[in-house]
Design an enzyme around this catalytic site. Sequence first.
Site, PDB file in Angstrom:
ATOM      1  CG  ASP A 101      43.699  28.706  40.007  1.00 38.34           C
ATOM      2  OD1 ASP A 101      43.938  27.493  40.046  1.00 38.34           O
ATOM      3  OD2 ASP A 101      42.725  29.089  39.447  1.00 38.34           O
ATOM      4  CD  GLU A 157      46.361  22.386  37.812  1.00 38.28           C
ATOM      5  OE1 GLU A 157      46.257  23.157  37.087  1.00 38.28           O
ATOM      6  OE2 GLU A 157      46.189  22.761  39.193  1.00 38.28           O
ATOM      7  CG  ASP A 196      38.248  24.314  40.793  1.00 40.79           C
ATOM      8  OD1 ASP A 196      38.589  25.116  41.800  1.00 40.79           O
ATOM      9  OD2 ASP A 196      38.644  24.434  39.766  1.00 40.79           O
TER      10      ASP A 196
HETATM   11  C1  GLC Z   1      40.042  27.724  39.104  1.00 41.78           C
HETATM   12  C2  GLC Z   1      40.430  27.592  40.644  1.00 41.78           C
HETATM   13  C3  GLC Z   1      39.395  28.411  41.334  1.00 41.78           C
HETATM   14  C4  GLC Z   1      39.320  30.086  40.994  1.00 41.78           C
HETATM   15  C5  GLC Z   1      38.893  29.956  39.396  1.00 41.78           C
HETATM   16  C6  GLC Z   1      38.828  31.307  38.694  1.00 41.78           C
HETATM   17  O1  GLC Z   1      38.959  27.172  38.945  1.00 41.78           O
HETATM   18  O2  GLC Z   1      40.775  26.493  41.128  1.00 41.78           O
HETATM   19  O3  GLC Z   1      39.662  28.633  42.835  1.00 41.78           O
HETATM   20  O4  GLC Z   1      38.324  30.737  41.773  1.00 41.78           O
HETATM   21  O5  GLC Z   1      39.885  29.158  38.779  1.00 41.78           O
HETATM   22  O6  GLC Z   1      40.061  31.843  38.977  1.00 41.78           O
END
Ligand code: GLC
Length: 797
Positions: free
Chosen positions: A404, A407, A480
């Site tokens: 995650d 980017e 998200d």
């Molecule tokens: C980001 C991710 C989400 C995750 C969060 C905490 O917002 O896109 O899926 O739960 O981080 O890790």
Amino acid sequence: MQVETSSSKYSAKHYPDTIRSWKKEGNYFSFYTSETILEVRVISDKIIRFRYASDGTFQRDFSYATSDTLEEFPIAFGIKEWEENFEIYTNCIKVLIARDNLRVTITDLTGKVINEDEMGFHWQHYLQKGGKIVYCSKLIQEGEVFYGLGDKPTDLNLRGKRLENYGTDAYGFQKDTDPLYRNIPFYYGLHEGIGYGIFFDNTFRTIFDFGKERDNVCSFWARGGEMNYYFIYGPDLMEVAEQYTRITGTPELPPIWTLGYHQCRWSYYPEKKVRDIAAEFRQRQIPCDVIYLDIDYMDGFRCFTWNNEYFPDPVAMIKDLAAEGFKVVVIIDPGIKVDQDYNIYQEGIKNNYFCKRADGALMEGDVWPGKCVFPDFTNPEVRDWWAGLFKGLAETGVRGVWNDMNEPAVFEMGSFPEDVRHDYDGEEVSHRKAHNVYGHLMSKSTAAGLKRYLMPHRPFVITRSCYSGAQRWSSVWTGDNVSSWEHLWLAAVQCQRLSVSGISFTGSDIGGFIGEPDGELYTRWIQLASFHPLMRTHSASNETGFNQEPWSFGEEYEAVVKKFISLRYQLLPYFYTTFWQYAQNGTPMIRPLAFVAQHEEETHDCTHEFMFGDSLLISYVNEAGMKEKEVYLPKGTWYSYWNDETYTGGQHVTVPTPLDEMPLFVKAGAVIPFYPVMQYTGEHQLEEIILEAWYSDSITKSTLYEDAGDHYGYKNGQYNIIRYKQQSTPKQFWLKKQYYVNYETSYTRVRVKVHGLPFTPELILGDGQAISSFTLHPETKVLEFVTEKGVEEIIIK
Ligand code: GLC
């Protein structure tokens, strides 16, 4: 050379002039003007690569997108010299290159224009930042529509839009938010039934304009790098999709459990909570294979550590969960906490593995753990080190990793400043060139690490950001999103778009990540996601305490959710077969209607219907209280999955949408394999599978692929491919099987269910032997009987 006027940011635009010489070397053709060189490479009859050196020198020919196994396979090609142009031809197309200005026109063999340069290639100095901006502009053909570009949350048809690729942490994105997480510089054009694709393999910020600025011009450009694109001729869009995936690579088969249901939340902790959730699934008999641990499982958000207070014994927990049929997937972000006592930080510092600013200082920024540094995944040595870090997690029993924030996302700054330096496999570049591949290479090395340590199991990776080609090692989710009806539609569109952009293994956060869905929205979303390759509920309910599990919305909704998750498990052999088609041929698993019926104009803007695999057509309910829905069915005959009512395609039909149904159609003639309901993959040794056939009076073919669902035996031929041919008439049903069998399944029987027989069956023959025991269900008229697995021919009279 022609030039236009300049501004303080950009120099004048430069356009190529007359071709002065040319040469051919094998399947490479080079054309020289006073400044520019065009290199045309014939990769196949239908794939041509165009590269332009604006000032006579090509850059390093290097790509993070293309597959190592991309082979050239031109069958026949050659060149002709004409007065006004050069003509490079193959068995399928002609590429005309104008002597005056290097402009390219591509036609089919009859001379029909497929794609045509407007100004074609041109460039300008990027005075503000250095380097050159490289452009290519094309004429839009009569009635042309456009598709592709990865995860853009907008209408499927991109005509009239301008979009860009620069991976962004787009928390709570909305319709038309751009750029988004992923960077897929690949689009399709379709006009007069002719489809083609253009893959612009450039990792700088890329921009695509589909007639927004000028009605009749489609152009694409990058703020650096080279004009380097692959033209792919169809004319079928599905074939373009397959060829694109051939260029950027196909995935290996995933472990079959990843096609089951996944339950996620930010965050399930402590251990007791995780165990309780798992137990709840089993107690309520709602199938589930995967539980995720979000960032709170770590010690102070330090990657590759465990919070001992919440998870005192992860090995035991994961082992117990495994005994109940659950796999555990954990999150790993790229930010490494700045902490002198943290071994990963120490190692990275010692070995110079973290990204630096132009002045040599470390690139530091805040993410979940506070101040962080970030591995330079564009350095192969760093990728190898990172892969090695997964040994511990694999030994703990973790079976998949969720990448995650790659980017890369940095709080406040958004992402890295452009001056950050990257190795880029030895090239040494600024972040402007490396930004769009940062998450791509992170997930690549994560997958390499998991594969190394999970052997003999197949790994599973899910990533938020990536560049073209990441399908070779990772799945993705759409990011998200928000709990709203509009986002249900967005999820449907984004997954269709990703699927035709090479990335079929995709899904959305069911129910929405931000906010709280009501029971109806959650249930309708589950229905849609039952037909997405990745089916995962996830929500940011950490702070509010809101629960987003299948049973959180009361009995009425729970029953429907359970029905659909169960249906998903029943359809697993069909899903797995569809994945195999994708892994084998690059065939998208989710297919927008425009891709299966491109000659029917009504499909060109369809976003509400799509096909999953060869035989199922899905629509979804995206409004509260919807009682019926109008659905476009392409030409042909379709059965309602729910009641076998038949519909003639080529028109809109209206079907009821009670809460426990969504519009779901089966193509006449289909033969679909089903499993019995199971709570998780591998729960039982299967004794029988179910084969459901829907009668058609034209010849139809269907496929079943099967293997062990894990491990790599299939790479040594341990698999079965069974092809069913239905050749029935109004008086006789006839199903014939052709197969390659080299994998011993546990089941020995096949339960056959035949829908829609236009006559009353009196005799059933399995390989010529009468099958005396059968049931004709009085209400549904479905004929049911059991055969031995080996039976090759079924005749019903
Ligand atoms: C980001 C991710 C989400 C995750 C969060 C905490 O917002 O896109 O899926 O739960 O981080 O890790």
